[in-house]
Design an enzyme around this catalytic site. Structure first.
Site, PDB file in Angstrom:
ATOM      1  N   SER A 111     -42.202 106.562  28.561  1.00 10.65           N
ATOM      2  CA  SER A 111     -40.848 106.031  28.443  1.00 10.65           C
ATOM      3  C   SER A 111     -40.724 104.868  29.415  1.00 10.65           C
ATOM      4  O   SER A 111     -40.943 105.030  30.619  1.00 10.65           O
ATOM      5  CB  SER A 111     -39.850 107.142  28.773  1.00 10.65           C
ATOM      6  OG  SER A 111     -38.609 106.593  29.135  1.00 10.65           O
ATOM      7  N   LYS A 120     -41.547 111.087  21.126  1.00  8.06           N
ATOM      8  CA  LYS A 120     -41.855 109.654  21.172  1.00  8.06           C
ATOM      9  C   LYS A 120     -41.892 109.179  19.736  1.00  8.06           C
ATOM     10  O   LYS A 120     -42.591 109.749  18.902  1.00  8.06           O
ATOM     11  CB  LYS A 120     -43.227 109.443  21.814  1.00  8.06           C
ATOM     12  CG  LYS A 120     -43.563 107.987  22.018  1.00  8.06           C
ATOM     13  CD  LYS A 120     -42.911 107.454  23.252  1.00  8.06           C
ATOM     14  CE  LYS A 120     -42.711 105.976  23.252  1.00  8.06           C
ATOM     15  NZ  LYS A 120     -42.208 105.504  24.556  1.00  8.06           N
ATOM     16  N   ARG A 155     -34.596 106.691  17.439  1.00  9.54           N
ATOM     17  CA  ARG A 155     -34.242 107.769  18.371  1.00  9.54           C
ATOM     18  C   ARG A 155     -33.232 108.722  17.735  1.00  9.54           C
ATOM     19  O   ARG A 155     -33.319 109.937  17.867  1.00  9.54           O
ATOM     20  CB  ARG A 155     -33.650 107.181  19.650  1.00  9.54           C
ATOM     21  CG  ARG A 155     -34.664 106.481  20.542  1.00  9.54           C
ATOM     22  CD  ARG A 155     -34.042 106.082  21.891  1.00  9.54           C
ATOM     23  NE  ARG A 155     -32.908 105.191  21.722  1.00  9.54           N
ATOM     24  CZ  ARG A 155     -32.902 103.891  22.065  1.00  9.54           C
ATOM     25  NH1 ARG A 155     -33.989 103.336  22.599  1.00  9.54           N
ATOM     26  NH2 ARG A 155     -31.830 103.163  21.887  1.00  9.54           N
ATOM     27  N   SER A 206     -37.477 108.831  22.490  1.00  7.60           N
ATOM     28  CA  SER A 206     -37.826 107.580  23.161  1.00  7.60           C
ATOM     29  C   SER A 206     -38.670 106.752  22.195  1.00  7.60           C
ATOM     30  O   SER A 206     -39.642 107.243  21.647  1.00  7.60           O
ATOM     31  CB  SER A 206     -38.615 107.990  24.416  1.00  7.60           C
ATOM     32  OG  SER A 206     -39.046 106.901  25.130  1.00  7.60           O
ATOM     33  N   ARG A 265     -29.829 103.829  32.367  1.00  5.94           N
ATOM     34  CA  ARG A 265     -30.889 104.526  33.113  1.00  5.94           C
ATOM     35  C   ARG A 265     -30.688 104.399  34.616  1.00  5.94           C
ATOM     36  O   ARG A 265     -30.904 105.345  35.368  1.00  5.94           O
ATOM     37  CB  ARG A 265     -32.258 103.954  32.744  1.00  5.94           C
ATOM     38  CG  ARG A 265     -32.923 104.632  31.566  1.00  5.94           C
ATOM     39  CD  ARG A 265     -34.381 104.207  31.442  1.00  5.94           C
ATOM     40  NE  ARG A 265     -34.492 102.774  31.221  1.00  5.94           N
ATOM     41  CZ  ARG A 265     -34.563 102.182  30.024  1.00  5.94           C
ATOM     42  NH1 ARG A 265     -34.545 102.905  28.914  1.00  5.94           N
ATOM     43  NH2 ARG A 265     -34.649 100.892  29.911  1.00  5.94           N
ATOM     44  N   GLY A 297     -22.856 110.852  26.927  1.00  7.79           N
ATOM     45  CA  GLY A 297     -23.524 111.813  27.797  1.00  7.79           C
ATOM     46  C   GLY A 297     -24.944 112.045  27.328  1.00  7.79           C
ATOM     47  O   GLY A 297     -25.508 111.218  26.629  1.00  7.79           O
TER      48      GLY A 297
END
Lengths: 355, 355, 355, 355
Positions: B78, B157, B189, B227, B313, B343
């Site tokens: 990631s 992934k 995703r 991800s 992030r 969230g």
């Protein structure tokens, strides 16, 4: 003296709709405003024009309401609302003709000063340190704060070097502290912070030399918060403290974050004043110059896509928003000589609940 | 089955020095490794080649130690270590021939699967949802997890659309879900997360339609973490849960962050397991699509300089590093259908202290 | 000696499909390859891992074909394909056992050398200048070039300072030339360029002092092209020139761009050799340090979102792609002491048409 | 009618010093100004506040000189001065009471119009196309241009969707064309360009459908130049052409760049008018949506650090600065339906030399 602060959300650097609302509903009296501290949504770096845009907008706004008296208001805009940080203004008001306080309870007291304009070659050097120290001392006196320990936050807006300014100095045969415009922001913030530390007796003036600026990180102020921008060429100083000469429900306290994830520094402040409600958080953020946080390597200083000040604001903004429960707080980047290396000062303004 | 995880710091995407050290000192036995979950220091977006670089490096590393058996290891990198997040690898090992557990204590159990390769036009659509659901179910079974409630984290992934892939599909007359390569990451995703939710019974499969993908945010998985990257064209699935069929000191639990500054979600997990020490935190982050966090406007979605996944992030990494006291944790961006809008899931792997 | 160059497009830093094709169809014989000069699609700054990724990929590729002989190939990757610049490799081959040339026609001759590894504190200083000068002289001799005027391009890949390297030096009590990792790239490029100028007699060695590096812009090489990266700690030197000792259809010539939009420098080269076809363009780009191009203010040096080297590559790449009609050319950023301030060298490799 | 243009360099979005100078020395008469076309140094994307800042500054500046008449001036700021592009203003003046031209020589004629304000859900859709077409027709008539072939540039400033606007529409139950704020800029530019093409008869109105917007790239205007910004919610239209009803030394011509490095398009214009001197270049830039320029792969569309419009402006700005010899030109990004895919219109304003 009676001081108060009101937070106003903004929808853009030129949005004064909520500010107008607050004036209309009586929360803010324009004639009492002494300073406006803002977070604007630019990059917080050299080419951040949101600061100047907001200042131009506010000057015009207040001129329309109080005319020439508007020029006495100090505007300190800090760019960069990375992560959850929410653009807003902190409007600081002061009523000079309040009744003399009866008892010993200390309340929020604010002093505002401006240094002279600097020449490019003075920025980031001892000339700036000295002028700031003088302005801080004058603002402390103006606020009626009698003990340096009662000073909890000193916000300074300071200049940076632009390509134009560097050329102008060079044409006069003068060398500037750095030819890197982004780096000049750090020197200017560092010199301002050392000036504050000097004024408050946190460091020894006799031992301070020019080479210490942005080098001797062990010399710092616990309460300085300095922010550089291209929209001014002097320093604007706002001192926040408590004074027995002041009255009203507001007061301030501070702590020191030892690193960017030290949320406990704010948590301790909140725990120390359970009787009061939080009115605003004021903090500084920086990427640890060691390249490590809690012994883990960080990548902020090697990132050529995003400046490290932007990373640091996002982190500290997130941590303090979690602790305070509110993302509309003041977190500014670049904490040179403001708190220990990698950490920074955090102050909280409280409002006593009505008995 | 006995599963364990070891965290390994990296100094760059091609650094395997600490990994080699861990093998030499016996902390990791290469033949037992089933997956490596990494945080690399790229931008985490379309042109992040640090993921592929790390995978290439790891493949070569393990080939040099265990030959062809290396191809069975699943690599999930990631990108994005904004703020204090520290680049590292989480090495996941599994010993299949462990003794049968005597009692009812559940321990960490891990299952790993891979879907078939997808054609560009399948990415971000029901074809991907279905294939992921099937792979998750198979991985749960492989892990010996008997109850969906014992699944606490599903790391996937998944692929993205590159300009090349879009052109290739277009040449065949096929339309892709979006021609915006960055946006395709979100669709991929989202589809992977909905596939997980389907497999675990968190949403109703009969009511799920293609238009729900990246639209019906109320449909989500509490444990999916997906991800996207350009270095693969299938999905790799790693299921983390607890099973009475597994043994060993590790176990896992999870919570749900209701927004990006909900550090209490992790704090509750830590409080719930005072007897154990934290081994790793696994979480997802996203910029609230409403444009607001705690009723305060954020600017992440309007920022054309820094992608919103990078902002998010930095925030969540900071908040969880504060709560856990460690910035070397796994926080991945883009939480479409992973936890509620704004969230995301947070899981914690614990290690029981020796009695 | 017979030298040739072949351009190979890449679809990512790890793409060697077209390279494999060129070997299969006989355009390239792996055993003859002495250097690979590449443009990769990273940011070209400190955290650009596409360079290392490409090098790792190429090393593995050549090892698979020629075993240990692969270690003799020099890999020089330059990050940054802003604007229209197209990622590709320039594969440089040399056949040592060619027949002795009969006449006086000079053909492309190439020499390759490597300096010793540098300690962090040597980077960007006279130690680097001296070591590079020595390596350039050795490469000129190896190429059989008898006159410095026949040297038309000297490509050097040089190291930069990372946070890790700075800490390591500091732990030994050594100070590095700058603690700013991005800025260290400039010092390393500048020292390498001055080393080249020294070797070719373009500047006076006796008058050169350390303070000249990245300061005395009037001292420069017309043919140096230096590029910094984190994937090496020595300098790799590739000298391109013409020699009567070499044979074959290729030859090289050079010009000097006086600023970033001086496309006429390349146009003159093309006009001077109407009998030959253009095989590759090699050039350097930089943001004019004066802050002005053709007396107009540019904003590249004040941009805190995009580094100035990225801006400059986009501009020079566009201008030279227009003049040459091809965006798959080698344009590298940061032209300290490479051509005049704000400008840079441009070389063109030609192939004589068959009579 | 007599129209003229004057270019004014700016040192920041709020710099009007050179503008004041031009008024003092008589080059510009404030009462004659009908439009100001500017290049400002922001990112040219969603969160570019330099456009609004410049407009606010200019409005205030002109109000101070001509009072309420200032509100009739049209301000069109285009953000983004990547590479060598130099921030400046193009001040467009028109004297209505000029003497009737005697002969058939056509001179520069300018018309200015504004559409009604749009609701968020109208942006990027047929409602915008129609309103723009109407405004263009009205501006052509106002300019006294009698033949569509005499229209050489139509500059349109159009709105974009902000997060706030999307929420407001959504609250009313209305869906917007895209929820991606950056992408909304493309839709708004595309709709404005198609409206221009419709007004000038370049495309068939009967065959135009909403799905064509940002999809049917073969439908385009050769002369539209549209630019989106958050500082307005209507479209402002400035038509540039030649008219026998106009007099004065200025005239305009245009060409079409077939791709980003097609400098010949401008070179041909210069060659066509050897008797006149170049007064300004006006052009549009975009990253070729095919992912290729001259059959070479470009990386602009996969770059998650720098938006493709920024790359494209840097390239086209560099190419046209080379051809014209001047970086202070107007190059704006995002050429949806403005010239062929990957290319764009380029216009040149000339001034006849005095006989």
């Amino acid at each position: 003296m009676k001081c108060s602060i009101v937070r106003i959300p903004t929808r853009s650097p030129s949005d004064v709709s909520a500010l107008g609302e607050a004036i209309r509903d009586g929360s803010i009296e324009p004639r009492d405003v002494v300073a406006v501290l803002g977070k604007t949504e630019g990059n917080g770096c050299v080419n951040d024009f949101t600061r100047g845009y907001a200042v131009q907008t506010l000057q015009r706004f207040f001129e329309g309401r109080i005319g020439d008296a508007a020029s006495r208001i100090s505007y300190v805009m800090s760019g960069g609302t990375e992560g959850v940080l929410s653009p807003h203004l902190t409007v600081i008001s002061r009523t000079p003709n309040a009744k003399k306080p009866s008892g010993g309870t200390k309340s929020l007291a604010i002093g505002v000063r401006r240094t002279r304009d600097f020449r490019p070659e003075e920025i980031g050097r001892m000339a700036q340190v000295g002028a700031v120290a003088e302005a801080v001392r004058a603002a402390v006196a103006e606020a009626g704060i009698e003990d340096a320990a009662d000073v909890h936050f000193v916000q300074i807006k300071c200049p940076l070097l632009t390509t134009d300014a560097i050329r102008e100095a060079s044409a006069r045969g003068e060398a500037v502290v750095t030819e890197d415009t982004y780096k000049s922001m750090g020197y200017s913030r560092g010199a301002s912070a050392l000036g504050t530390a000097l004024a408050l007796g946190e460091i020894d003036g006799a031992a301070l030399v020019e080479a210490d600026i942005c080098q001797a990180w062990e010399k710092y102020s616990e309460v300085a918060s300095t922010s550089a921008g291209s929209e001014l060429i002097c320093c604007e100083v706002i001192v926040f403290g408590n004074s027995a000469n002041a009255e009203g429900p507001f007061f301030i306290d501070h702590g020191v974050m030892k690193d960017a994830v030290d949320g406990d520094a704010l948590r301790r402040l909140l725990d120390a004043h359970p009787e009061a409600e939080l009115a605003q958080v004021l903090a500084k953020a920086e990427a640890d110059p060691s390249g490590f946080v809690r012994d883990r390597r960080h990548t902020m200083l090697n990132d050529s896509d995003i400046n490290h000040t932007r990373h640091a604001r996002a982190v500290v903004g997130g941590v303090l928003a979690y602790v305070s429960g509110d993302p509309m707080i003041y977190v500014s980047g670049g904490a040179e000589h403001q708190g220990p290396a990698g950490g920074g000062p955090v102050a909280a303004v409280f409002r006593r609940k009505q008995p």
